[in-house]
Design an enzyme around this catalytic site. Sequence first.
Site, short mmCIF file in Angstrom:
data_model
loop_
_atom_site.label_atom_id
_atom_site.label_comp_id
_atom_site.label_asym_id
_atom_site.label_seq_id
_atom_site.Cartn_x
_atom_site.Cartn_y
_atom_site.Cartn_z
N ASP A 106 55.68 117.28 -39.94
CA ASP A 106 55.89 116.30 -38.87
C ASP A 106 57.25 115.63 -39.03
O ASP A 106 57.80 115.59 -40.14
CB ASP A 106 54.83 115.18 -38.92
CG ASP A 106 53.42 115.72 -38.83
OD1 ASP A 106 53.25 116.79 -38.24
OD2 ASP A 106 52.53 115.04 -39.36
N1 URA Z 1 49.72 117.23 -42.61
C1 URA Z 1 50.19 116.31 -41.75
O1 URA Z 1 49.44 115.48 -41.26
N2 URA Z 1 51.50 116.34 -41.46
C2 URA Z 1 52.37 117.22 -42.00
O2 URA Z 1 53.57 117.18 -41.70
C3 URA Z 1 51.87 118.16 -42.89
C4 URA Z 1 50.54 118.16 -43.18
#
Ligand code: URA
Length: 238
Positions: A106
């Site tokens: 993310d």
């Molecule tokens: N889980 C999440 O919530 N975000 C990420 O970027 C990776 C794994």
Amino acid sequence: MKTISLDRILQSQGIGSRKTCRAIIADGLVSIGGHLVDNWSAEFDPAGLYFSLDDQDFEYLEHLYLAMNKPTGYECSRKPVHHPSVLSLLPERFVNRDIQPVGRLDQDTGGLLLLSDDGQFIHAQSSPKKHQAKTYRVGVDRPVEPALLALLLAGVQLLDEPGPLRALECVQTGSHSLELSIDQGKYHQVRRMIAAAGNHCTALARDAIGGLTLAALGLAPGEWCLLSAAQRQLLVPV
Ligand code: URA
């Protein structure tokens, strides 16, 4: 031994279009083994080839395999919407080769990210069938209780998932932090698992993929490195 013309070799390395590469060579900017080569049709075996362009040395790489310490505030998309792309942290010659992130982190997650232009490698590393373990450092806003760890290990049900998702490992690392390993890669999986277990994720960073750790790579946020064959062997096989 398979030889290829120098213009094609340079193009394959993301230096530019065929036309641009021919012009660069004809302008006398390329040397091989200390000798200037201004004939773009001269043929070389690319395997293990080193060339210098404008006094900068390059090794011919058939494929790119990179690890990056992704900083927060960057998107993994090639066409980012709200923040710059992680690709903007790489040399243009890699982007020209269609390098892409292996899976996604993310925008507000940092840590270890693999990138490659090898479709088979990307597929193997992101395939759910391979069960690649990924380890995350998680900060939460309510104190970590034994019940939280137990729930994450037992499995939590996320909306639109056919069954509960469980952590492979889950260890408390501080009053408001834990380390969590999973072997799936569902959308926002860690944040959603923490929420489903009754807490809230305030910080998230990936520390390891398989046996490859950010600590061993020693990369600061925004830094990247090429992965050696030995380092790639710490990941699931292709
Ligand atoms: N889980 C999440 O919530 N975000 C990420 O970027 C990776 C794994």
